[in-house]
Design a protein around this motif. Structure first.
Motif, PDB file in Angstrom:
ATOM      1  N   ILE A 277       0.813  -1.202  -0.067  1.00  6.67           N
ATOM      2  CA  ILE A 277       0.091   0.034  -0.026  1.00  6.67           C
ATOM      3  C   ILE A 277       0.853   1.264  -0.132  1.00  6.67           C
ATOM      4  CG2 ILE A 277      -0.105   0.132   2.521  1.00  6.67           C
ATOM      5  CD1 ILE A 277      -3.345   0.876   1.938  1.00  6.67           C
TER       6      ILE A 277
ATOM      7  N   VAL B  26       1.125   5.240   0.446  1.00 10.76           N
ATOM      8  CA  VAL B  26       0.512   6.335   0.773  1.00 10.76           C
ATOM      9  C   VAL B  26       1.426   7.376   1.151  1.00 10.76           C
ATOM     10  CG1 VAL B  26      -1.128   7.292   2.306  1.00 10.76           C
ATOM     11  CG2 VAL B  26      -1.554   5.005   1.873  1.00 10.76           C
ATOM     12  N   THR B  27       2.379   7.126   1.688  1.00 13.93           N
ATOM     13  CA  THR B  27       3.507   7.973   2.324  1.00 13.93           C
ATOM     14  C   THR B  27       4.343   8.585   1.086  1.00 13.93           C
ATOM     15  OG1 THR B  27       3.409   6.946   4.156  1.00 13.93           O
ATOM     16  CG2 THR B  27       5.463   8.415   3.765  1.00 13.93           C
TER      17      THR B  27
ATOM     18  N   THR C 107       1.924   7.276  13.529  1.00 14.41           N
ATOM     19  CA  THR C 107       2.721   7.433  14.655  1.00 14.41           C
ATOM     20  C   THR C 107       1.757   7.567  15.911  1.00 14.41           C
ATOM     21  OG1 THR C 107       2.593   9.846  14.766  1.00 14.41           O
ATOM     22  CG2 THR C 107       4.377   8.864  13.498  1.00 14.41           C
TER      23      THR C 107
ATOM     24  N   ARG D 274      11.423  -2.469   3.245  1.00  9.40           N
ATOM     25  CA  ARG D 274      10.742  -1.201   3.091  1.00  9.40           C
ATOM     26  C   ARG D 274      11.548  -0.263   2.540  1.00  9.40           C
ATOM     27  NH1 ARG D 274      10.608   3.913   6.379  1.00  9.40           N
ATOM     28  NH2 ARG D 274      12.975   3.371   6.854  1.00  9.40           N
TER      29      ARG D 274
ATOM     30  N   TYR E  52      -6.594  22.715  12.596  1.00 10.36           N
ATOM     31  CA  TYR E  52      -6.057  23.316  11.253  1.00 10.36           C
ATOM     32  C   TYR E  52      -6.602  22.608  10.197  1.00 10.36           C
ATOM     33  CZ  TYR E  52      -3.767  18.740  12.338  1.00 10.36           C
ATOM     34  OH  TYR E  52      -3.725  17.450  12.806  1.00 10.36           O
TER      35      TYR E  52
ATOM     36  N   GLY F 266       6.184  13.964   3.710  1.00 13.22           N
ATOM     37  CA  GLY F 266       5.477  13.524   4.940  1.00 13.22           C
ATOM     38  C   GLY F 266       4.311  12.606   4.949  1.00 13.22           C
ATOM     39  N   GLY F 267       4.079  11.932   6.043  1.00 15.35           N
ATOM     40  CA  GLY F 267       3.303  10.597   6.027  1.00 15.35           C
ATOM     41  C   GLY F 267       2.111  11.242   7.014  1.00 15.35           C
ATOM     42  N   SER F 268       2.375  11.790   8.037  1.00 13.52           N
ATOM     43  CA  SER F 268       1.263  12.016   8.811  1.00 13.52           C
ATOM     44  C   SER F 268      -0.019  12.885   8.223  1.00 13.52           C
ATOM     45  CB  SER F 268       1.661  12.817  10.008  1.00 13.52           C
ATOM     46  OG  SER F 268       2.857  12.296  10.841  1.00 13.52           O
TER      47      SER F 268
ATOM     48  N   ILE G  23       5.964   4.026  14.367  1.00 10.40           N
ATOM     49  CA  ILE G  23       5.926   4.893  13.302  1.00 10.40           C
ATOM     50  C   ILE G  23       5.054   4.504  12.175  1.00 10.40           C
ATOM     51  CG2 ILE G  23       7.182   6.298  11.714  1.00 10.40           C
ATOM     52  CD1 ILE G  23       9.553   5.568  13.358  1.00 10.40           C
ATOM     53  N   GLY G  24       5.225   3.343  11.874  1.00  9.51           N
ATOM     54  CA  GLY G  24       4.307   2.719  10.607  1.00  9.51           C
ATOM     55  C   GLY G  24       3.078   2.694  10.805  1.00  9.51           C
TER      56      GLY G  24
ATOM     57  N   LEU H 172      -4.159  11.890  18.475  1.00  7.55           N
ATOM     58  CA  LEU H 172      -5.155  12.949  17.876  1.00  7.55           C
ATOM     59  C   LEU H 172      -6.302  12.314  17.341  1.00  7.55           C
ATOM     60  CD1 LEU H 172      -4.189  15.738  16.948  1.00  7.55           C
ATOM     61  CD2 LEU H 172      -3.893  14.976  14.507  1.00  7.55           C
TER      62      LEU H 172
ATOM     63  N   GLY I 110       9.392  -0.205  14.760  1.00  5.26           N
ATOM     64  CA  GLY I 110       8.873   0.276  13.380  1.00  5.26           C
ATOM     65  C   GLY I 110       7.541   0.760  13.578  1.00  5.26           C
TER      66      GLY I 110
ATOM     67  N   SER J 195       8.809   4.864   1.952  1.00  7.49           N
ATOM     68  CA  SER J 195       8.778   4.232   3.234  1.00  7.49           C
ATOM     69  C   SER J 195       7.826   2.990   2.977  1.00  7.49           C
ATOM     70  CB  SER J 195       8.285   5.185   4.115  1.00  7.49           C
ATOM     71  OG  SER J 195       8.220   4.484   5.345  1.00  7.49           O
ATOM     72  N   ILE J 196       7.448   2.189   1.792  1.00 12.65           N
ATOM     73  CA  ILE J 196       6.572   1.583   1.507  1.00 12.65           C
ATOM     74  C   ILE J 196       7.071  -0.094   1.997  1.00 12.65           C
ATOM     75  CG2 ILE J 196       5.212   0.334  -0.231  1.00 12.65           C
ATOM     76  CD1 ILE J 196       4.875   3.657   0.074  1.00 12.65           C
ATOM     77  N   THR J 197       6.304  -0.731   2.802  1.00 12.89           N
ATOM     78  CA  THR J 197       6.450  -2.029   3.269  1.00 12.89           C
ATOM     79  C   THR J 197       6.558  -2.839   2.064  1.00 12.89           C
ATOM     80  OG1 THR J 197       5.665  -1.291   5.780  1.00 12.89           O
ATOM     81  CG2 THR J 197       5.835  -3.802   4.849  1.00 12.89           C
TER      82      THR J 197
HETATM   83  C1  LIG Z   1       8.240   0.068   9.524  1.00 18.64           C
HETATM   84  C2  LIG Z   1       7.511   1.218   8.545  1.00 18.64           C
HETATM   85  C3  LIG Z   1       6.446   0.673   7.718  1.00 18.64           C
HETATM   86  C4  LIG Z   1       5.846   1.794   6.949  1.00 18.64           C
HETATM   87  N1  LIG Z   1       4.747   1.196   5.850  1.00 18.64           N
HETATM   88  C5  LIG Z   1       4.261   2.221   5.183  1.00 18.64           C
HETATM   89  C6  LIG Z   1       3.634   1.412   3.763  1.00 18.64           C
HETATM   90  O1  LIG Z   1       3.555   0.407   3.878  1.00 18.64           O
HETATM   91  N2  LIG Z   1       2.690   2.142   3.215  1.00 18.64           N
HETATM   92  C7  LIG Z   1       2.899   3.803   3.443  1.00 18.64           C
HETATM   93  O2  LIG Z   1       2.298   4.489   2.702  1.00 18.64           O
HETATM   94  N3  LIG Z   1       3.644   4.268   4.282  1.00 18.64           N
HETATM   95  C8  LIG Z   1       4.442   3.295   5.528  1.00 18.64           C
HETATM   96  N4  LIG Z   1       5.304   3.863   6.302  1.00 18.64           N
HETATM   97  C9  LIG Z   1       5.294   5.312   6.641  1.00 18.64           C
HETATM   98  C10 LIG Z   1       4.433   5.740   7.532  1.00 18.64           C
HETATM   99  O3  LIG Z   1       3.201   5.427   7.657  1.00 18.64           O
HETATM  100  C11 LIG Z   1       4.828   7.286   8.175  1.00 18.64           C
HETATM  101  O4  LIG Z   1       6.290   7.297   8.196  1.00 18.64           O
HETATM  102  C12 LIG Z   1       3.850   7.968   8.986  1.00 18.64           C
HETATM  103  O5  LIG Z   1       2.751   8.048   8.734  1.00 18.64           O
HETATM  104  C13 LIG Z   1       4.857   9.193   9.808  1.00 18.64           C
HETATM  105  O6  LIG Z   1       4.955   9.934   8.542  1.00 18.64           O
HETATM  106  P1  LIG Z   1       6.515  10.639   8.492  1.00 18.64           P
HETATM  107  O7  LIG Z   1       7.546   9.598   8.738  1.00 18.64           O
HETATM  108  O8  LIG Z   1       6.694  11.317   7.286  1.00 18.64           O
HETATM  109  O9  LIG Z   1       6.465  11.783   9.733  1.00 18.64           O
HETATM  110  P2  LIG Z   1       5.896  13.266   9.582  1.00 18.64           P
HETATM  111  O10 LIG Z   1       4.344  13.153   9.093  1.00 18.64           O
HETATM  112  O11 LIG Z   1       7.026  14.110   9.047  1.00 18.64           O
HETATM  113  O12 LIG Z   1       6.079  13.520  11.208  1.00 18.64           O
HETATM  114  C14 LIG Z   1       7.148  13.818  12.113  1.00 18.64           C
HETATM  115  C15 LIG Z   1       7.053  13.821  13.576  1.00 18.64           C
HETATM  116  O13 LIG Z   1       5.901  14.745  13.794  1.00 18.64           O
HETATM  117  C16 LIG Z   1       4.887  13.957  14.424  1.00 18.64           C
HETATM  118  N5  LIG Z   1       3.634  14.758  14.110  1.00 18.64           N
HETATM  119  C17 LIG Z   1       3.069  15.354  12.812  1.00 18.64           C
HETATM  120  N6  LIG Z   1       2.134  15.537  12.865  1.00 18.64           N
HETATM  121  C18 LIG Z   1       1.480  15.520  14.134  1.00 18.64           C
HETATM  122  C19 LIG Z   1       0.393  15.854  14.582  1.00 18.64           C
HETATM  123  N7  LIG Z   1      -0.470  16.716  13.878  1.00 18.64           N
HETATM  124  N8  LIG Z   1       0.143  15.985  15.844  1.00 18.64           N
HETATM  125  C20 LIG Z   1       1.156  15.146  16.760  1.00 18.64           C
HETATM  126  N9  LIG Z   1       2.298  15.085  15.946  1.00 18.64           N
HETATM  127  C21 LIG Z   1       2.696  15.026  14.711  1.00 18.64           C
HETATM  128  C22 LIG Z   1       4.824  12.669  14.121  1.00 18.64           C
HETATM  129  O14 LIG Z   1       4.286  11.724  14.788  1.00 18.64           O
HETATM  130  C23 LIG Z   1       6.332  12.359  14.080  1.00 18.64           C
HETATM  131  O15 LIG Z   1       6.863  11.918  15.120  1.00 18.64           O
HETATM  132  C24 LIG Z   1       6.128   2.976   7.255  1.00 18.64           C
HETATM  133  C25 LIG Z   1       6.892   3.594   8.105  1.00 18.64           C
HETATM  134  C26 LIG Z   1       7.557   2.654   8.843  1.00 18.64           C
HETATM  135  C27 LIG Z   1       8.479   3.179   9.855  1.00 18.64           C
END
Ligand SMILES: Cc1cc2nc3c(=O)[nH]c(=O)nc-3n(C[C@H](O)[C@H](O)[C@H](O)COP(=O)(O)OP(=O)(O)OC[C@H]3O[C@@H](n4cnc5c(N)ncnc54)[C@H](O)[C@@H]3O)c2cc1C
Length: 383
Positions: free
Chosen positions: A120, A122-123, A362, A206, A382, A127-129, A358-359, A368, A355, A153-155
């Protein structure tokens, strides 16, 4: 949660497979660093993948709770191999509900048989959040769409057979309402992938996936146009509860090993189990893991009953990996200096469960969600 007779039968199969085929080679598998696809096929033959899918797609039409029972049992043996089973159920549920019949009939039986893995996407690098704010673009061209951009960051990033890819089909200012999902086969021209040198879960490969003028027929659209986020990507409550049970399984393995060690290891002329300074931290871990197990199964039972479970799933998704990490850490310490080598599994389990702090979202994002479930949009002003 008390398993019924059918659930117990599947649990027995999964437990035997985990203890005989997974656990003894958990460390070795990380050293090799590649997902053993024969092992995935073996899980398929044993009927452990996609049990929740309908029989016409190869599944057993079982409940979400049953899927959780298998996830927990497999993760006891190997946290990373169990990710295949969790991924199959997450992607299976999404494709079953949203994909055109042709796509579902092609991919679902292969996934259930352990012949195909669908990732899947998405990220993105920015940024992923804030996932809905994605930029990978899908442009209509006749009967096709052309995809350009980068996912990261795709599994199973470097080993999947297809990618469920979320792309912008509407205007950027439409946010979540301008995103669509496409199923893109791994051999589509213009698609490239790599893997990161990760801290843990190394066998899941990943990494980033690059789309350079990747052409897919419009028939590969999964779910309605521009509704990828609002309608297709609703399966995450499911995977969050399953991930928590993976963490429970991994922590339970370390707890069982640590308890056994406390009765064997002697210090000051007696087994260390006689020191409450040794047993109380383990008892605390055992208690916390038991509580998270029950809340995870409760979230799945709510799903099976068609009831809301977003809050419960988010709760266990942040508590599961964090508590498993702390509990496994305590187990590592119980082994004294033996715990501090790569020949014992605790350090690897700690890295693996970390892992998923985060994955799939977070801990911050999960909290939230819990807040939003309580006070609505006031918690996310926001947006
Ligand atoms: C092992 C692993 C497997 C993964 N597998 C997949 C996958 O299969 N497919 C896929 O699409 N993605 C995958 N990911 C990506 C994962 O979904 C993202 O890393 C995650 O959503 C966070 O995005 P980011 O790393 O860009 O952090 P950012 O969004 O840049 O966030 C940075 C920090 O700020 C915090 N933060 C951001 N916004 C807020 C908020 N509003 N309130 C509080 N805290 C906040 C976050 O918690 C984090 O600590 C995987 C990641 C890992 C580590």
């Amino acid at each position: 949660m008390i398993p019924d007779e059918d659930q117990r039968a599947l649990q027995d199969v999964a437990r035997r497979f985990a203890r005989e085929r997974l656990l003894p080679y958990y460390i070795e598998r990380e050293r090799i660093g590649i997902l053993d696809r024969d092992l995935v096929r073996e899980m398929g033959r044993l009927g452990l993948l996609g049990v929740d899918l309908p029989e016409r797609h190869g599944g057993l039409a079982t409940s979400s709770v049953t899927t959780g029972i298998i996830a927990e049992a497999l993760a006891y043996g190997d946290f990373n191999v169990s990710a295949v089973q969790v991924g199959t159920s997450l992607l299976g549920a999404i494709l079953h509900k949203n994909a055109p019949a042709e796509i579902a009939e092609h991919w679902l039986p292969r996934m259930v048989a352990g012949e195909a893995i669908v990732a899947i996407c998405v990220t993105e690098p920015r940024g992923g959040s804030d996932a809905a704010n994605l930029q990978l673009r899908a442009r209509r061209d006749g009967d096709d769409y052309i995809l350009n951009g980068e996912k990261t960051s795709i599994t199973f990033g470097d080993c999947a057979d297809a990618y469920l890819t979320f792309a912008r089909t509407g205007r950027p200012e439409d946010g979540a309402r301008g995103v669509s999902a496409f199923l893109v086969p791994a051999d589509a021209p213009g698609l490239q992938r790599r893997r990161f040198d990760d801290v843990g879960s190394r066998i899941i490969g990943r990494g980033p996936v690059f789309f350079d003028d990747v052409r897919v027929p419009a028939s590969q659209l999964v779910g309605p146009l521009n509704k990828g986020f609002t309608e297709v990507m609703v399966g995450f409550d499911y995977s969050r509860a399953l991930i928590a049970l993976q963490c429970v399984g991994a922590a339970q393995a370390s707890l069982d090993e640590a308890w056994a060690y406390t009765t064997e290891r002697q210090a000051f002329g007696r087994p260390v189990a006689q020191f409450q300074g040794v047993t109380f931290p383990l008892a605390e871990g055992e208690s916390r893991i038991a509580a998270i197990r029950q809340l995870s199964y409760h979230a799945l039972a709510l799903r099976d009953a068609g009831l809301p479970h977003t809050s419960e799933a988010a709760m266990v998704k942040w508590m599961g990996p964090q508590t498993a990490f702390d509990t496994i850490h305590q187990c590592l310490l119980t082994f004294g200096h033996y715990g501090w080598t790569k020949d014992t599994p605790h350090q690897q389990r700690m890295r693996d469960v970390m892992g998923l702090e985060i994955g799939d979202g977070t801990a911050g994002v999960m909290k939230l969600i819990v807040a939003r479930e309580r006070v609505g949009r006031a918690a996310v002003q926001y947006q």
